[in-house]
Enzyme design. Sequence first.
Site, PDB file in Angstrom:
ATOM      1  N   TYR A 117       0.860  -1.193   0.000  1.00 30.39           N
ATOM      2  CA  TYR A 117       0.000   0.000   0.000  1.00 30.39           C
ATOM      3  C   TYR A 117       0.894   1.239   0.000  1.00 30.39           C
ATOM      4  O   TYR A 117       1.786   1.359   0.850  1.00 30.39           O
ATOM      5  CB  TYR A 117      -0.947  -0.017   1.217  1.00 30.39           C
ATOM      6  CG  TYR A 117      -1.908  -1.188   1.095  1.00 30.39           C
ATOM      7  CD1 TYR A 117      -3.060  -1.080   0.318  1.00 30.39           C
ATOM      8  CD2 TYR A 117      -1.610  -2.422   1.661  1.00 30.39           C
ATOM      9  CE1 TYR A 117      -3.904  -2.162   0.125  1.00 30.39           C
ATOM     10  CE2 TYR A 117      -2.443  -3.517   1.480  1.00 30.39           C
ATOM     11  CZ  TYR A 117      -3.593  -3.380   0.706  1.00 30.39           C
ATOM     12  OH  TYR A 117      -4.421  -4.461   0.497  1.00 30.39           O
ATOM     13  N   SER A 118       0.644   2.148  -0.957  1.00 28.58           N
ATOM     14  CA  SER A 118       1.465   3.371  -1.046  1.00 28.58           C
ATOM     15  C   SER A 118       1.204   4.235   0.172  1.00 28.58           C
ATOM     16  O   SER A 118       0.050   4.375   0.595  1.00 28.58           O
ATOM     17  CB  SER A 118       1.057   4.207  -2.258  1.00 28.58           C
ATOM     18  OG  SER A 118       1.045   3.438  -3.417  1.00 28.58           O
ATOM     19  N   CYS A 132      -0.044   6.976 -11.715  1.00 31.04           N
ATOM     20  CA  CYS A 132      -0.277   5.959 -10.684  1.00 31.04           C
ATOM     21  C   CYS A 132      -1.747   5.545 -10.654  1.00 31.04           C
ATOM     22  O   CYS A 132      -2.637   6.392 -10.710  1.00 31.04           O
ATOM     23  CB  CYS A 132       0.133   6.499  -9.310  1.00 31.04           C
ATOM     24  SG  CYS A 132       0.137   5.220  -8.035  1.00 31.04           S
ATOM     25  N   GLU A 138       3.618   3.831 -11.777  1.00 34.38           N
ATOM     26  CA  GLU A 138       3.323   2.819 -10.756  1.00 34.38           C
ATOM     27  C   GLU A 138       1.865   2.401 -10.935  1.00 34.38           C
ATOM     28  O   GLU A 138       0.952   3.145 -10.571  1.00 34.38           O
ATOM     29  CB  GLU A 138       3.552   3.364  -9.358  1.00 34.38           C
ATOM     30  CG  GLU A 138       3.313   2.313  -8.297  1.00 34.38           C
ATOM     31  CD  GLU A 138       4.299   2.407  -7.159  1.00 34.38           C
ATOM     32  OE1 GLU A 138       5.472   2.022  -7.365  1.00 34.38           O
ATOM     33  OE2 GLU A 138       3.904   2.903  -6.107  1.00 34.38           O
ATOM     34  N   TYR A 198      -1.064  -0.935 -10.722  1.00 25.61           N
ATOM     35  CA  TYR A 198      -1.288  -2.238 -10.071  1.00 25.61           C
ATOM     36  C   TYR A 198      -2.719  -2.691 -10.287  1.00 25.61           C
ATOM     37  O   TYR A 198      -3.547  -1.920 -10.752  1.00 25.61           O
ATOM     38  CB  TYR A 198      -0.968  -2.146  -8.577  1.00 25.61           C
ATOM     39  CG  TYR A 198      -1.549  -0.949  -7.852  1.00 25.61           C
ATOM     40  CD1 TYR A 198      -2.854  -0.965  -7.361  1.00 25.61           C
ATOM     41  CD2 TYR A 198      -0.792   0.224  -7.660  1.00 25.61           C
ATOM     42  CE1 TYR A 198      -3.390   0.124  -6.697  1.00 25.61           C
ATOM     43  CE2 TYR A 198      -1.316   1.321  -6.987  1.00 25.61           C
ATOM     44  CZ  TYR A 198      -2.619   1.263  -6.506  1.00 25.61           C
ATOM     45  OH  TYR A 198      -3.147   2.351  -5.845  1.00 25.61           O
TER      46      TYR A 198
HETATM   47  P1  FAD Z   1      -6.783 -10.193  -3.038  1.00 26.63           P
HETATM   48  O1  FAD Z   1      -7.336 -11.144  -2.040  1.00 26.63           O
HETATM   49  O2  FAD Z   1      -5.314 -10.253  -3.317  1.00 26.63           O
HETATM   50  O3  FAD Z   1      -7.608 -10.328  -4.338  1.00 26.63           O
HETATM   51  C1  FAD Z   1      -7.329  -9.533  -5.458  1.00 26.63           C
HETATM   52  C2  FAD Z   1      -7.197 -10.505  -6.613  1.00 26.63           C
HETATM   53  O4  FAD Z   1      -8.395 -11.219  -6.740  1.00 26.63           O
HETATM   54  C3  FAD Z   1      -6.941  -9.833  -7.896  1.00 26.63           C
HETATM   55  O5  FAD Z   1      -5.801 -10.431  -8.425  1.00 26.63           O
HETATM   56  C4  FAD Z   1      -8.152 -10.134  -8.745  1.00 26.63           C
HETATM   57  O6  FAD Z   1      -7.763 -10.526 -10.022  1.00 26.63           O
HETATM   58  C5  FAD Z   1      -8.775 -11.286  -8.070  1.00 26.63           C
HETATM   59  N1  FAD Z   1     -10.254 -11.213  -8.103  1.00 26.63           N
HETATM   60  C6  FAD Z   1     -10.992 -10.092  -8.258  1.00 26.63           C
HETATM   61  N2  FAD Z   1     -12.304 -10.405  -8.250  1.00 26.63           N
HETATM   62  C7  FAD Z   1     -12.361 -11.733  -8.093  1.00 26.63           C
HETATM   63  C8  FAD Z   1     -13.458 -12.639  -8.025  1.00 26.63           C
HETATM   64  N3  FAD Z   1     -14.722 -12.235  -8.128  1.00 26.63           N
HETATM   65  N4  FAD Z   1     -13.181 -13.953  -7.820  1.00 26.63           N
HETATM   66  C9  FAD Z   1     -11.906 -14.372  -7.727  1.00 26.63           C
HETATM   67  N5  FAD Z   1     -10.832 -13.562  -7.814  1.00 26.63           N
HETATM   68  C10 FAD Z   1     -11.074 -12.264  -8.001  1.00 26.63           C
HETATM   69  N6  FAD Z   1      -4.123  -0.731  -3.133  1.00 26.63           N
HETATM   70  C11 FAD Z   1      -4.764   0.260  -2.461  1.00 26.63           C
HETATM   71  O7  FAD Z   1      -5.972   0.124  -2.147  1.00 26.63           O
HETATM   72  N7  FAD Z   1      -4.120   1.415  -2.098  1.00 26.63           N
HETATM   73  C12 FAD Z   1      -2.810   1.629  -2.397  1.00 26.63           C
HETATM   74  O8  FAD Z   1      -2.248   2.681  -2.052  1.00 26.63           O
HETATM   75  C13 FAD Z   1      -2.104   0.600  -3.102  1.00 26.63           C
HETATM   76  N8  FAD Z   1      -0.812   0.763  -3.429  1.00 26.63           N
HETATM   77  C14 FAD Z   1      -0.159  -0.220  -4.098  1.00 26.63           C
HETATM   78  C15 FAD Z   1       1.176  -0.028  -4.427  1.00 26.63           C
HETATM   79  C16 FAD Z   1       1.870  -1.001  -5.128  1.00 26.63           C
HETATM   80  C17 FAD Z   1       3.310  -0.769  -5.503  1.00 26.63           C
HETATM   81  C18 FAD Z   1       1.195  -2.195  -5.496  1.00 26.63           C
HETATM   82  C19 FAD Z   1       1.924  -3.282  -6.262  1.00 26.63           C
HETATM   83  C20 FAD Z   1      -0.128  -2.403  -5.163  1.00 26.63           C
HETATM   84  C21 FAD Z   1      -0.816  -1.424  -4.455  1.00 26.63           C
HETATM   85  N9  FAD Z   1      -2.153  -1.602  -4.087  1.00 26.63           N
HETATM   86  C22 FAD Z   1      -2.819  -0.590  -3.435  1.00 26.63           C
HETATM   87  C23 FAD Z   1      -2.891  -2.857  -4.359  1.00 26.63           C
HETATM   88  C24 FAD Z   1      -2.803  -3.776  -3.114  1.00 26.63           C
HETATM   89  O9  FAD Z   1      -1.461  -4.207  -2.941  1.00 26.63           O
HETATM   90  C25 FAD Z   1      -3.653  -5.036  -3.241  1.00 26.63           C
HETATM   91  O10 FAD Z   1      -3.317  -5.695  -4.432  1.00 26.63           O
HETATM   92  C26 FAD Z   1      -5.144  -4.770  -3.218  1.00 26.63           C
HETATM   93  O11 FAD Z   1      -5.524  -4.123  -2.020  1.00 26.63           O
HETATM   94  C27 FAD Z   1      -5.930  -6.097  -3.313  1.00 26.63           C
HETATM   95  O12 FAD Z   1      -5.500  -6.910  -2.274  1.00 26.63           O
HETATM   96  P2  FAD Z   1      -6.516  -7.856  -1.505  1.00 26.63           P
HETATM   97  O13 FAD Z   1      -5.711  -8.754  -0.605  1.00 26.63           O
HETATM   98  O14 FAD Z   1      -7.613  -7.094  -0.878  1.00 26.63           O
HETATM   99  O15 FAD Z   1      -7.160  -8.686  -2.652  1.00 26.63           O
END
Ligand code: FAD
Length: 327
Positions: free
Chosen positions: A98-99, A271, A325, A327
């Site tokens: 998370y940024s 971004c 950046e 994602y």
């Molecule tokens: P996860 O449990 O990881 O699920 C997301 C994944 O599920 C995705 O790959 C998607 O393809 C898949 N998916 C979506 N819908 C479905 C479905 N219906 N059924 C099955 N699979 C599905 N996020 C922010 O909110 N704020 C930030 O500032 C931020 N900064 C970031 C900075 C960087 C450098 C990077 C790489 C990412 C950043 N992110 C940010 C994104 C964050 O890291 C997470 O990827 C995001 O919050 C999703 O994580 P999660 O664990 O909630 O979802």
Amino acid sequence: MAPGNPYSLNQSDMPIQTASQIPLPEVDLNTYKPKDPVPVSIVKSEIATASASPNFVRHVEFDVSGTDLENRVIPGQSLGILAEGTDENGRPHKVRLYSTCSPTGGEDGNGKIYATTVKRVIDEHWETQELFLGVCSNYLCDRKAGDIIRMTGPSGRRFLLPETYEDYNYIFLATGTGIAPFRGMAIDLMRSGMKNDVVLAFGCPYRTDLLYKNLFDDLDQKHKNFHYLKFVSREDPRTDGTKPYVQYSLIDRADLMNPILEKDNTLIYVCGLKGMETGIYKILGQLGLFDYLRIKEKLNGVDPLDWTTDQVKSYIKPGERMFLEVY
Ligand code: FAD
Ligand code: A2P
């Protein structure tokens, strides 16, 4: 190279550029790794959208005092969060990044409190129609003041403001939570009293989703050189009926953008949503602004108006004056 008539491009003008030569500051990296995360406490969690919205985005602050993150995170860097529990295979959840949305020195100015902007990932599975909740975004949004979370980082050394940041103009293009690093950068730049231009163009679905709207409206009003542009994709169609994606700021606000884009000391930072960069590359190409791009020879002789999305994805990368950046 100045913005020009897309029909009068001289393709031999396109440079093939090397990696960025713009000096970026040295930063701490991965002090805390996923195998050895640091416990930090949540101090605040509040809604970050302009008003109630089905896009659930929160501004979450945490206290890193007494850890090696204290005063060591700068805008453009990210922090890792490890959600509690295990995945469907019984393995501990992987780290999510998370940024930080905080300026240098954090929310408190003493480097003890940092914040991020997190959007709950909520979806319905297309086939089964089962509810899907992203693991870490919902974990983080559910935490309350006083809760302890496990953190890693800092990470990221490429999406930073240059060391001599006051020498440049900036065009920040953000979608959704991609606004996070620009909150910190904008506060840093405007606090420094620098005189060059900073444009922040932000894209979101509805007006309710304008993140940190009051802060950016305020900066826009107080500083002649800070320009806040809103691109509300589902409410303000362009004159031809298409969605006003944030990259159209380069065309639809040419009055403001062109004089800035054509300066040699302007940097573009992008971004947010993965894929948004393709539209930006196309528009920069069509405007003849090749200085911001690194274009492979395969596209020599192809008019940017004819660049296909696949070609753009395969053959174009950010040049040395563009930072990305997504994602
Ligand atoms: P996860 O449990 O990881 O699920 C997301 C994944 O599920 C995705 O790959 C998607 O393809 C898949 N998916 C979506 N819908 C479905 C479905 N219906 N059924 C099955 N699979 C599905 N996020 C922010 O909110 N704020 C930030 O500032 C931020 N900064 C970031 C900075 C960087 C450098 C990077 C790489 C990412 C950043 N992110 C940010 C994104 C964050 O890291 C997470 O990827 C995001 O919050 C999703 O994580 P999660 O664990 O909630 O979802
Ligand atoms: P839309 O969803 O109307 O197509 P959020 O992350 O809050 O959902 O906001 C993302 C914003 O970026 C939305 O306004 C979305 O528009 C817009 N968007 C979607 N795809 C692109 C793209 N390829 N380039 C730029 N903006 C995009």
